[in-house]
Design an enzyme around this catalytic site. Sequence first.
Site, mmCIF file in Angstrom:
data_model
loop_
_atom_site.group_PDB
_atom_site.id
_atom_site.type_symbol
_atom_site.label_atom_id
_atom_site.label_comp_id
_atom_site.label_asym_id
_atom_site.label_seq_id
_atom_site.Cartn_x
_atom_site.Cartn_y
_atom_site.Cartn_z
ATOM 1 N N LYS A 237 37.029 39.757 52.381
ATOM 2 C CA LYS A 237 38.479 39.634 52.512
ATOM 3 C C LYS A 237 39.126 40.984 52.217
ATOM 4 C CE LYS A 237 38.070 34.875 51.162
ATOM 5 N NZ LYS A 237 37.928 34.005 49.983
ATOM 6 N N ARG A 292 34.556 29.304 40.739
ATOM 7 C CA ARG A 292 34.858 30.483 39.908
ATOM 8 C C ARG A 292 36.330 30.856 40.078
ATOM 9 N NH1 ARG A 292 32.658 32.710 44.851
ATOM 10 N NH2 ARG A 292 34.362 33.783 45.908
#
Length: 448
Positions: A237, A292
């Site tokens: 990303k 996470r």
Amino acid sequence: MFDKVLIANRGEIAVRVIRACQKLGVKTVAVYSDADKEALHVQMADESYHIGPPPVAQSYLNMEKIIQVALESGAQAIHPGYGLLAENAAFARKCQEKGLVFIGPNPEPIEAMGFKVKARQIMQAAGVPIVPGNVEEALDLEQTKGFAQEIGYPVMVKASAGGGGIGMQIARNEKELEQAFKMCETRAKAYFGNPSLYLERYIEEPRHIEIQVLADNTGHTIYLNERECSIQRRHQKVIEEAPSTFVDQEMRQKMGTAAVKAARAIGYNNAGTVEFLVDPEKHFYFLEMNTRIQVEHPVTEMTTGVDLVEWQLRIASGEPLTLKQEEIGINGHAIECRIYAEDPDKNFMPSPGKITKWQVPELEGFRADVGVYEGYTVSPYYDPLLAKFISWGKNRDQAIDRMIQALESTVVDGIKTNVSFHITALKSKLFRGGRTTTNFIDQLKKEE
Ligand code: MV4
């Protein structure tokens, strides 16, 4: 709340976790490799301990050593950050066995999401939409061909033990499927130690939209809206934002409800993210769950006013999640640009070296989560993420304008960075128009 927390990570996320600890009056323990003696997270923590040579396998992934340091320093909990020991069920279990709190989910939900076919089975049973494809394990080539006939081409071959785009292949006909199968099998064996593959229908021009969830240890679970993460390079990303220009209130509620269902189906606790693929007709499909805190969590923080890392610590220490779904709104718009030490003129190759100048502005509606400083030497051993720039505006246009201003007044010397790429991207008609699909970077090149 804990008295003392060990942060089993480095770079900007270690710094981010230390700040959350400081806000809560929690003492911090840093760990570092030979390459990180001068690192910012080491300077910021109350105590720091050397754990080994630069390669992560001998330092930041050395579970026994890190647990030993936690016990000897008197820390009660370990925050793994992202990457490294995050999403490692064996590590979460080892912490439990030694009486340490792993700041993240229990080992069981981590394990449930680690194997993709298993995850798809669980989601299907829970009524969360999945990409059409198989949910049985370990198809052989003949079964895979038969299955592709059933669901129709194009299809995508993926590794059951995989994730994040490694070992995936598109096949548009049976001949391509044979090649894809062999290629994926080899890669799955090499990368994940498991040759098992599965098949999905290929979604053309998808968007990657994910939902942030928070769940406490009693199962109270909420969603904190979506992040649009479609702008990626090599499955990394680069720019993220919240909210997504593609999601309206009705779709948000549907995706949010599906994400909460997904979390509940695996008994999830702590902060997590449910990733969806979204097709051009706005159908959304469960892709995977990240167990996470994620790199891009700040855009959710900036638009909801919720400190996600603070809640990770609170939930892990046994506090109930006092936020209610009705209280989660959207205030304005936030954009994140990941600032990497990489060279835009050399195909974005990593560009380690000494930072001789680091000048990042302080502006209204601008936050920088930084892991470096002027005079610091960026090591070739680790991920080249230097910092994250996060802009906030009362609307998307203001968030874009503020980010451009921040990027244009940033000066970094000594190493190459992708700041210039971000300026080009944010100034494009494509970005301004909200056309942030997974093809964005290719289309940007055409616009130039
Ligand atoms: C897909 C897909 C199309 N159809 N699955 C890439 C990363 C991994 N998490 C899943 N990925 C994809 N899975 C089906 N069935 C297209 C991609 C994909 C992609 C997804 C999100 C953002 C960027 C992407 C870039 C290439 C491929």
